[in-house]
Design a protein around this motif. Sequence first.
Motif, PDB file in Angstrom:
ATOM      1  N   GLY A  17      38.458  10.940  32.974  1.00 43.90           N
ATOM      2  CA  GLY A  17      38.397  11.316  31.555  1.00 43.90           C
ATOM      3  C   GLY A  17      37.900  10.159  30.713  1.00 43.90           C
ATOM      4  N   ASN A  18      38.467   8.997  30.902  1.00 45.56           N
ATOM      5  CA  ASN A  18      38.007   7.835  30.153  1.00 45.56           C
ATOM      6  C   ASN A  18      36.533   7.533  30.445  1.00 45.56           C
ATOM      7  N   ALA A  19      36.155   7.656  31.728  1.00 48.87           N
ATOM      8  CA  ALA A  19      34.758   7.375  32.096  1.00 48.87           C
ATOM      9  C   ALA A  19      33.820   8.380  31.430  1.00 48.87           C
ATOM     10  N   VAL A  20      34.194   9.648  31.460  1.00 52.26           N
ATOM     11  CA  VAL A  20      33.337  10.694  30.893  1.00 52.26           C
ATOM     12  C   VAL A  20      33.250  10.551  29.374  1.00 52.26           C
ATOM     13  N   VAL A  21      34.362  10.221  28.734  1.00 57.39           N
ATOM     14  CA  VAL A  21      34.340  10.014  27.280  1.00 57.39           C
ATOM     15  C   VAL A  21      33.364   8.890  26.943  1.00 57.39           C
ATOM     16  N   ARG A  22      33.430   7.816  27.693  1.00 60.67           N
ATOM     17  CA  ARG A  22      32.536   6.679  27.426  1.00 60.67           C
ATOM     18  C   ARG A  22      31.082   7.043  27.703  1.00 60.67           C
ATOM     19  N   ALA A  23      30.868   7.805  28.769  1.00 60.16           N
ATOM     20  CA  ALA A  23      29.491   8.206  29.101  1.00 60.16           C
ATOM     21  C   ALA A  23      28.934   9.125  28.012  1.00 60.16           C
ATOM     22  N   ALA A  24      29.758  10.046  27.533  1.00 60.87           N
ATOM     23  CA  ALA A  24      29.308  10.969  26.481  1.00 60.87           C
ATOM     24  C   ALA A  24      28.999  10.191  25.212  1.00 60.87           C
ATOM     25  N   GLN A  25      29.868   9.235  24.880  1.00 61.56           N
ATOM     26  CA  GLN A  25      29.635   8.435  23.674  1.00 61.56           C
ATOM     27  C   GLN A  25      28.358   7.594  23.807  1.00 61.56           C
ATOM     28  N   ASP A  26      28.103   7.131  25.029  1.00 64.60           N
ATOM     29  CA  ASP A  26      26.889   6.362  25.287  1.00 64.60           C
ATOM     30  C   ASP A  26      25.654   7.242  25.078  1.00 64.60           C
ATOM     31  N   ALA A  27      25.706   8.465  25.609  1.00 63.62           N
ATOM     32  CA  ALA A  27      24.567   9.380  25.449  1.00 63.62           C
ATOM     33  C   ALA A  27      24.359   9.711  23.973  1.00 63.62           C
ATOM     34  N   ILE A  28      25.465   9.925  23.273  1.00 61.58           N
ATOM     35  CA  ILE A  28      25.368  10.257  21.840  1.00 61.58           C
ATOM     36  C   ILE A  28      24.744   9.090  21.063  1.00 61.58           C
ATOM     37  N   ARG A  29      25.135   7.864  21.415  1.00 65.00           N
ATOM     38  CA  ARG A  29      24.537   6.682  20.766  1.00 65.00           C
ATOM     39  C   ARG A  29      23.022   6.656  20.973  1.00 65.00           C
ATOM     40  N   GLN A  30      22.606   6.972  22.201  1.00 72.03           N
ATOM     41  CA  GLN A  30      21.173   6.968  22.489  1.00 72.03           C
ATOM     42  C   GLN A  30      20.445   8.043  21.692  1.00 72.03           C
ATOM     43  N   LEU A  31      21.037   9.226  21.619  1.00 74.03           N
ATOM     44  CA  LEU A  31      20.421  10.311  20.851  1.00 74.03           C
ATOM     45  C   LEU A  31      20.314   9.927  19.371  1.00 74.03           C
ATOM     46  N   LYS A  32      21.383   9.306  18.870  1.00 73.69           N
ATOM     47  CA  LYS A  32      21.395   8.927  17.452  1.00 73.69           C
ATOM     48  C   LYS A  32      20.304   7.890  17.166  1.00 73.69           C
ATOM     49  N   LYS A  33      20.130   6.991  18.122  1.00 74.07           N
ATOM     50  CA  LYS A  33      19.126   5.945  17.919  1.00 74.07           C
ATOM     51  C   LYS A  33      17.732   6.576  17.829  1.00 74.07           C
ATOM     52  N   THR A  34      17.415   7.467  18.763  1.00 72.35           N
ATOM     53  CA  THR A  34      16.115   8.123  18.729  1.00 72.35           C
ATOM     54  C   THR A  34      15.979   8.950  17.457  1.00 72.35           C
ATOM     55  N   ALA A  35      17.042   9.688  17.132  1.00 73.07           N
ATOM     56  CA  ALA A  35      16.981  10.546  15.940  1.00 73.07           C
ATOM     57  C   ALA A  35      16.788   9.724  14.679  1.00 73.07           C
ATOM     58  N   SER A  36      17.309   8.502  14.682  1.00 71.02           N
ATOM     59  CA  SER A  36      17.186   7.679  13.473  1.00 71.02           C
ATOM     60  C   SER A  36      15.719   7.315  13.204  1.00 71.02           C
ATOM     61  N   PHE A  37      14.933   7.170  14.299  1.00 75.11           N
ATOM     62  CA  PHE A  37      13.493   6.911  14.100  1.00 75.11           C
ATOM     63  C   PHE A  37      12.826   8.132  13.465  1.00 75.11           C
ATOM     64  N   VAL A  38      13.248   9.285  13.934  1.00 79.03           N
ATOM     65  CA  VAL A  38      12.592  10.522  13.514  1.00 79.03           C
ATOM     66  C   VAL A  38      12.990  10.873  12.085  1.00 79.03           C
ATOM     67  N   LEU A  39      14.287  10.749  11.828  1.00 73.67           N
ATOM     68  CA  LEU A  39      14.807  11.217  10.537  1.00 73.67           C
ATOM     69  C   LEU A  39      14.802  10.111   9.480  1.00 73.67           C
ATOM     70  N   GLN A  40      14.417   8.907   9.945  1.00 69.06           N
ATOM     71  CA  GLN A  40      14.301   7.794   8.992  1.00 69.06           C
ATOM     72  C   GLN A  40      15.617   7.528   8.270  1.00 69.06           C
ATOM     73  N   CYS A  41      16.695   7.460   9.058  1.00 66.92           N
ATOM     74  CA  CYS A  41      17.954   7.034   8.454  1.00 66.92           C
ATOM     75  C   CYS A  41      18.718   6.194   9.482  1.00 66.92           C
ATOM     76  N   GLU A  42      19.802   5.587   9.060  1.00 62.81           N
ATOM     77  CA  GLU A  42      20.583   4.738   9.958  1.00 62.81           C
ATOM     78  C   GLU A  42      21.157   5.581  11.096  1.00 62.81           C
ATOM     79  N   ALA A  43      21.204   5.001  12.300  1.00 62.05           N
ATOM     80  CA  ALA A  43      21.780   5.730  13.449  1.00 62.05           C
ATOM     81  C   ALA A  43      23.218   6.146  13.159  1.00 62.05           C
ATOM     82  N   ASP A  44      23.955   5.311  12.460  1.00 60.39           N
ATOM     83  CA  ASP A  44      25.347   5.625  12.161  1.00 60.39           C
ATOM     84  C   ASP A  44      25.482   6.841  11.251  1.00 60.39           C
TER      85      ASP A  44
END
Lengths: 166, 797
Positions: free
Chosen positions: B552-579
């Motif tokens: 569970g802890n591993a999967v939570v961290r992996a999901a959060q890692d994937a979400i961080r990556q998606l946010k980073k890419t989306a921030s380029f597209v949407l022109q806003c901060e990843a956060d």
Amino acid sequence: MTKHEVTLHINGEDRTLVIRHADTLLDVLRLQCGLTGAKPGCENGDCGACTVIVNQLPYKSCIMLAIEATGHTIMTIEGLKHSPIQRAFAKCYAFQCGYCTPGFIMNAHAMLLHDTSIDEPTIQEWLESNICRCTSYEEIASAIRMAMSTMNANLPDNSKPNSPST
Amino acid sequence: MTENCSFATDHMEACGHRATHVIGHSVGRKDTQDKVTGHAKYTDDFSDNTMLHAALLTSPHAHARILSQDTARAFAAEGVRAVITGKDYPNKTGSPLADRHVLAIDRVRYAGEPVAIVVADSLAQAEAATKLIDIQYQPLPTIQSPKLSYYSNTPLLHPNLNPYVGDSAEVNPIPGTNIATHVPIRKGNPQAMWAVCDEIVECEVSFPQAHHAAMETHVVIAEVAPNGDIDITTSSQSPYSIPSLMQATFGIHPAKVRVHTPYVGGGFGGKSSPYIEPLAVAAALKVSGRKVKLRCTREQVMTCLPGHIGLEAKVRLGATRDGQFVAAHITYWFDGGAYADRGVIVTRAATQDCTGPYRIHHVHCDGFCMYTNHPPTTAYRGFGHPEQTLVIERAIEKLADKLSINPLELRRLNAIGPGDTTPTQARLTRSSIGDVQGCLVRLKQMLDWNGTATVKEGKTVIAKGIACVWKTSSTPQDASSGAIVRVNDDSTITVLSGVVEIGQGTKTVLAQMVAELFRIDIRHVNVVLEVDTKTHPEHWKTVASRSTLLAGNAVVRAAQDAIRQLKKTASFVLQCEADDIHIAGGYAYCADAHDTRAKIPIGALAKGFTFQDGHTVGEMAIGHGSYTIEHVTKLDPTTGKGVPGPEWTVAAQGVEIEYQKDTYSYRVRRAVSVVDCGKVLHPDLALGQIKGGMNMGLSLASREGYVYDDSGAVTNPQFRVYPIHRYGDHPTYDVAFLETPDLEAPWGLRGIGEHGLIGMPAALANALSNATGMEVNQMPMTPELLWRLQTNKGDGP
């Protein structure tokens, strides 16, 4: 080792197979027909994991010779589709590891083919031939009741809420 | 839930601070369609007509010298490709102590010990050929009682214990004795405290070994490739422990071993130690290039493979007049059987938690795992805790009777809590121990407990019995789990984890966690249900009620890692901060977006984002995460001091029985469990775990146990003479959950895979003791046992 050609009628299909006289129906279903839903659990008729339906009655295929099954109508779990009892097993969490499940479902399905308004002692008489080690059996009891009420109400199969399949 | 979470802020939503839409809901199971249609594939379901089949020949003697072996006739039989005996492999195997040969060489130590393997074109040919092997034995004296084995050391079963290779942190064998391991607990000074006690009780408790009864018997398919790579498919709870065992046993480099585990048909601990995998590989090495299948019969699982450990135990418990527990002295002589296997770790687990969830300042406990001429033993649901619970709870019930204190109130008075220490002197916190008091209060309501345990109606006695339960895991200090979370082009998610789907539903729960974090429907999360050690990140073992914490802890961290990556890419597209990017409903969008057209499907971000002109930004989104258990330390070898596991799940359990005085028969009317599970992640799966465990525990306690012949051979290795619960044998089950969070775990969860079982034997023994007025301190608690206790004043058969 003497072998013979036989034709078995399984799940609506005729299957012509070369078998030994000593081959059990379970082994022939699993190894020759690729129908692995029926499981070996004891190979002694004790656990019911191998239950299939022969002429509308549940049989333990581990203690039935394949050659005895010629000329009869055999149904395995693979031949049972979208039945009320399968849906009820799914909705009631009436399985965990799933190993005993095909045997339980086939036994319960045969029971419900005979009668859909049976009392608890009669249900027990049918189902005590199968063993489940994972569930508490209460889940299976709920599934039987749900399948009976579905069949008695003659509801369409998809009328129940909480689709279990995700 | 009001406790603070130990995770950093971006982990907060994994800790229960936000209303959940998937976690905490019954959302079906990921394996439903496979399992109700017969489509689910287990190891034995894989076969092809080039596959060879192996059959085992086992010893009929519980202890004997092997005088000669003649395999010539077997080898000449039709279809036979290889016959393997002990002489082919001088190697020793076993974990944590390599104390047995792959196949017996000069001596057999239990009836059922593997002595030869025949490999043939068909199983029928292999089985027939085993009967042509001529082995001459000279029977030797046997030892069956672990307590006698401790005191007499005769016969000495492992005279050459010294050179056996073992992990000294895990096992402590004593050469020159039959002691496979000794675990001491020394806390306070009980010897000095007996004088302070107003009341002291003593009990002796015993039960024989028993069978896990997973419906799928053990099966392995092994193949040795031309380059020496070994491919294994096995019904195992521990696929990742197999490569290193192959190195220890055969000298095969672990990287050359690949293990697949498809669906497993129940384990309950019985598939946690790789016992037949070395046998299958031994066979496969002799027919290189061919797949070999080894499937145990039910009789072989019950006689040849490790089962549930047996026990003889003695307990002394002292308290003040007002019911405060003062001191406990406990000795366990576990019947570990002929080889150590995991029985020695079970012994440690029972010993480290010997008091149950009670505050006792002075504890002296010795756990001995004894060699006997019975089958070996391994993990069994509860792992030493049903055993430890039965022993201490019988003493507590007797003490309540002597002190004339309501047994439930006596337990409440002594319930362990934050600030108290365990027998291993681990100091507990609100996070590391659940709410024992709270469980008892709830149990009192649910069981309609009014202080009187029995009501007599003519020849019928209605009686209740209760017990408190705790358990931590005996995990190694580096127990770890890894996970991969992939984002697919269609905006679905795929999860990879090394947890084995064995019926417990962990993979469904992991999918729930991912769905919760991505804020999508669980139908859009795929979880790979089989395990492949070459492609899935390692998961320690699917044991110890630890998978939801570790994976569970591993999967939570992996999901959060994937979400961080998606946010980073989306921030380029949407022109806003990843956060400022939100991921929900399968889309990425800017937090303050008023323009709904600026929602990007996450699938469009899966391999970076490609603009209409073909220009691409960002990278492929693959999340990875891992977790290694924290705070666990080794136990001191002389005092037992240390922290054996990360947290204790607690429960209070009870049964109500209807006993017939004239026939000694009884029926369990209902059984109740209150479990502090930290957080209910999936109500129906949680209920299924607890109720299933209760059913197994009542079956074990009331009717299960090996019956040995005069030499020690198991005489009841079939379900028709080993009568486990069938449909209709079950009582009514009532379960309630408390939620005291474990702050290290996702959403505060605690393990619950074993806890339904743990208190059932003790609760039933207490109910029967209350009903009969006798001390019922043995399993299985059959009418025959009750009759014998009455007529022979305790003498067994």
